[in-house]
Structures are given as structure tokens and as C-alpha cells.
Design a protein around this motif. Structure first.
Motif, PDB file in Angstrom:
ATOM      1  N   LYS A   2      25.406   2.191  73.956  1.00 23.71           N
ATOM      2  CA  LYS A   2      25.505   0.846  74.515  1.00 23.71           C
ATOM      3  C   LYS A   2      25.313  -0.165  73.391  1.00 23.71           C
ATOM      4  O   LYS A   2      24.342  -0.102  72.648  1.00 23.71           O
ATOM      5  N   THR A   4      24.952  -4.194  72.165  1.00 24.44           N
ATOM      6  CA  THR A   4      24.502  -5.491  72.649  1.00 24.44           C
ATOM      7  C   THR A   4      24.684  -6.526  71.552  1.00 24.44           C
ATOM      8  O   THR A   4      24.228  -6.332  70.433  1.00 24.44           O
ATOM      9  N   SER A  24      34.730  -8.352  73.024  1.00 28.31           N
ATOM     10  CA  SER A  24      34.233  -7.621  74.190  1.00 28.31           C
ATOM     11  C   SER A  24      35.359  -6.864  74.892  1.00 28.31           C
ATOM     12  O   SER A  24      35.152  -5.742  75.361  1.00 28.31           O
ATOM     13  N   LYS A  25      36.541  -7.454  74.969  1.00 30.59           N
ATOM     14  CA  LYS A  25      37.669  -6.753  75.582  1.00 30.59           C
ATOM     15  C   LYS A  25      38.054  -5.522  74.767  1.00 30.59           C
ATOM     16  O   LYS A  25      38.337  -4.471  75.331  1.00 30.59           O
ATOM     17  N   ASN A  28      35.029  -2.690  74.809  1.00 27.29           N
ATOM     18  CA  ASN A  28      34.773  -2.065  76.113  1.00 27.29           C
ATOM     19  C   ASN A  28      35.635  -0.832  76.355  1.00 27.29           C
ATOM     20  O   ASN A  28      35.313  -0.018  77.213  1.00 27.29           O
ATOM     21  N   ARG A  29      36.689  -0.674  75.603  1.00 28.72           N
ATOM     22  CA  ARG A  29      37.518   0.526  75.737  1.00 28.72           C
ATOM     23  C   ARG A  29      36.787   1.762  75.230  1.00 28.72           C
ATOM     24  O   ARG A  29      37.062   2.869  75.660  1.00 28.72           O
ATOM     25  N   ASN A  31      33.030   1.762  74.162  1.00 30.51           N
ATOM     26  CA  ASN A  31      31.588   1.774  74.420  1.00 30.51           C
ATOM     27  C   ASN A  31      31.253   0.749  75.489  1.00 30.51           C
ATOM     28  O   ASN A  31      31.986  -0.202  75.698  1.00 30.51           O
ATOM     29  N   SER A  32      30.090   0.943  76.117  1.00 34.84           N
ATOM     30  CA  SER A  32      29.627  -0.112  77.005  1.00 34.84           C
ATOM     31  C   SER A  32      29.085  -1.246  76.134  1.00 34.84           C
ATOM     32  O   SER A  32      28.517  -1.019  75.069  1.00 34.84           O
ATOM     33  N   TYR A  33      29.273  -2.446  76.583  1.00 28.87           N
ATOM     34  CA  TYR A  33      29.001  -3.621  75.761  1.00 28.87           C
ATOM     35  C   TYR A  33      28.441  -4.726  76.644  1.00 28.87           C
ATOM     36  O   TYR A  33      28.873  -4.906  77.785  1.00 28.87           O
ATOM     37  N   GLN A  34      27.460  -5.441  76.106  1.00 24.83           N
ATOM     38  CA  GLN A  34      26.928  -6.600  76.821  1.00 24.83           C
ATOM     39  C   GLN A  34      26.574  -7.692  75.827  1.00 24.83           C
ATOM     40  O   GLN A  34      26.333  -7.419  74.660  1.00 24.83           O
TER      41      GLN A  34
END
Length: 64
Positions: A2, A4, A24-25, A28-29, A31-34
Motif C-alpha cells: 500500500k 501513501t 493516482s490513476k 492504482n493499476r 498497487n493500492s494507493y491513498q
């Protein structure tokens, strides 16, 4: 994994906002991203060293 992205203060520049959105776009392909924004408007410090310490504490608090 993840990921961040932590930003301190406001992201007022439109170009930076667009870059963060594009990143972010893309990420997100894979890894999970925030994105986490730390609000610094409540931090009142005049000394740079004290300001850095308070911002660091705010970052750690937000990530836990």
C-alpha cells in the motif's frame, strides 16, 4: 503493498493537483494507493524547528 502520498498543507497549485490525480490513476493499476493531507492551519509556531516538529507529529498521528 500500500502506497501513501502525504502532503503537508493545502495543494493550491492546479498543476500539482493534476499531477497527483494522474499519478493516482497510473499507480492504482499496480498497487493500492491513498493520499493523505495534513492540515497545518491549526499549527501556530514561529520557529522553523518547532514547526517541523509539530508537522512531524501531525504526520505520524494521521498515519497511525
Amino acid at each position: 503493498m500500500k502506497m501513501t502520498l502525504v502532503t503537508v498543507g493545502k495543494t493550491t497549485t492546479n498543476e500539482i493537483k493534476l499531477l497527483c490525480h494522474d499519478y493516482s490513476k497510473r499507480i492504482n493499476r499496480y498497487n493500492s494507493y491513498q493520499e493523505v493531507a495534513i492540515d497545518t492551519s491549526k499549527i501556530k509556531a514561529t520557529e522553523p524547528a518547532k514547526l517541523k516538529n509539530l508537522e512531524g507529529e501531525a504526520i505520524l498521528k494521521k498515519l497511525q
